[in-house]
Design a protein around this motif. Structure first.
Motif, PDB file in Angstrom:
ATOM      1  N   TYR A 191       0.839  -1.201   0.000  1.00 45.70           N
ATOM      2  CA  TYR A 191       0.000   0.000   0.000  1.00 45.70           C
ATOM      3  C   TYR A 191       0.879   1.258   0.000  1.00 45.70           C
ATOM      4  CZ  TYR A 191      -2.803   3.734   2.169  1.00 45.70           C
ATOM      5  OH  TYR A 191      -3.407   4.924   2.465  1.00 45.70           O
ATOM      6  N   GLY A 192       1.907   1.272   0.862  1.00 48.92           N
ATOM      7  CA  GLY A 192       2.785   2.425   0.923  1.00 48.92           C
ATOM      8  C   GLY A 192       3.470   2.700  -0.398  1.00 48.92           C
ATOM      9  N   SER A 193       3.924   1.656  -1.083  1.00 44.08           N
ATOM     10  CA  SER A 193       4.572   1.823  -2.379  1.00 44.08           C
ATOM     11  C   SER A 193       3.580   2.292  -3.431  1.00 44.08           C
ATOM     12  CB  SER A 193       5.207   0.499  -2.812  1.00 44.08           C
ATOM     13  OG  SER A 193       6.229   0.113  -1.909  1.00 44.08           O
ATOM     14  N   ALA A 194       2.329   1.841  -3.316  1.00 37.13           N
ATOM     15  CA  ALA A 194       1.312   2.267  -4.274  1.00 37.13           C
ATOM     16  C   ALA A 194       1.004   3.757  -4.108  1.00 37.13           C
ATOM     17  CB  ALA A 194       0.043   1.439  -4.093  1.00 37.13           C
ATOM     18  N   VAL A 195       0.930   4.210  -2.872  1.00 35.53           N
ATOM     19  CA  VAL A 195       0.671   5.633  -2.617  1.00 35.53           C
ATOM     20  C   VAL A 195       1.872   6.482  -3.034  1.00 35.53           C
ATOM     21  CG1 VAL A 195       0.277   7.359  -0.818  1.00 35.53           C
ATOM     22  CG2 VAL A 195      -0.985   5.200  -0.764  1.00 35.53           C
TER      23      VAL A 195
END
Length: 222
Positions: free
Chosen positions: A153-157
């Motif tokens: 999720y962090g990498s996607a954001v």
């Protein structure tokens, strides 16, 4: 001579106390004038005073420490609801204490997202709670710390364009908390600073990928 010395020793504390009282009075007047000026600026752009938002005060307590919410204003910026909050908290090392003044600005999101926090690596204002997510941009990694519970999720954001936008706004520290995008700085808020932060915040919100909103977003509860 001794009598004069005694008289001076008695007058000195009185003068000192009078000086301190005068300084408090002047500082109080100056703060009151600044608050009145700020209230006029806020009114001129269509925002309005509101009671401190308990949810945003809770975000402040989680980001910093338990403290006291101050003045709060609400309004709209580029079609998104906003809330601004002054917040005060105290730290102590056991021998002395220090009062800290911060302010938070929240922009509403269309969905509730998992938490993620982005702050400067050398910032001592907010409390580190987890590991730092390492991303592909080394310049970004050197300047910022990213904390979240899900690395995917962090990498996607924090995709490349998001990191580039963040690097262009190095003073901005922020987090996603539920359906709000929240930033903070030291001291009580000043309207020109808040407007500049809102501009940068809006750019970052616009860069949230649609699939992140779709795959990770949840319902917003009132």
């Amino acid at each position: 001579m001794f009598a004069a010395y005694v008289l001076l020793s008695l007058l000195f504390p009185v003068a000192l106390i009078a000086g301190v009282v005068a300084l408090i009075v002047v500082t109080g007047r100056r703060r009151r004038d600044l608050l009145l000026q700020r209230a006029a600026q806020v009114q001129s752009i269509g925002w309005y005073p509101v009671p401190p938002n308990p949810w945003l005060a809770h975000v402040a307590a989680n980001t910093f420490r338990e403290g006291t919410p101050g003045e709060a204003y609400a309004g709209v910026y580029n079609g998104r609801g906003l809330c601004v909050l002054d917040y005060t908290y105290v730290t102590s090392n056991g021998k002395s204490s220090q009062t800290h003044h911060v302010n938070l600005v929240a922009l509403t999101l269309p969905v509730a997202l998992p938490p993620i926090t982005v702050g400067r690596e050398n910032s001592l204002g907010w409390m580190f709670r987890g590991s730092d997510l390492e991303l592909e941009n080394e310049q970004f990694n050197e300047q910022f710390r990213v904390e979240c519970l899900d690395d995917r999720y962090g990498s996607a954001v924090m995709h490349p364009r998001m990191m580039e936008c963040q690097l262009r706004n190095p003073g901005l520290q922020w987090q996603i908390a539920g359906n709000a995008f929240v930033s903070w700085t030291r001291d009580s808020f000043a309207v020109p600073d808040v407007l500049a932060r809102l501009e940068a915040m809006s750019h970052l919100v616009d860069l949230l990928p649609p699939f992140v909103l779709r795959d990770y977003g949840g319902p917003v509860y009132s």
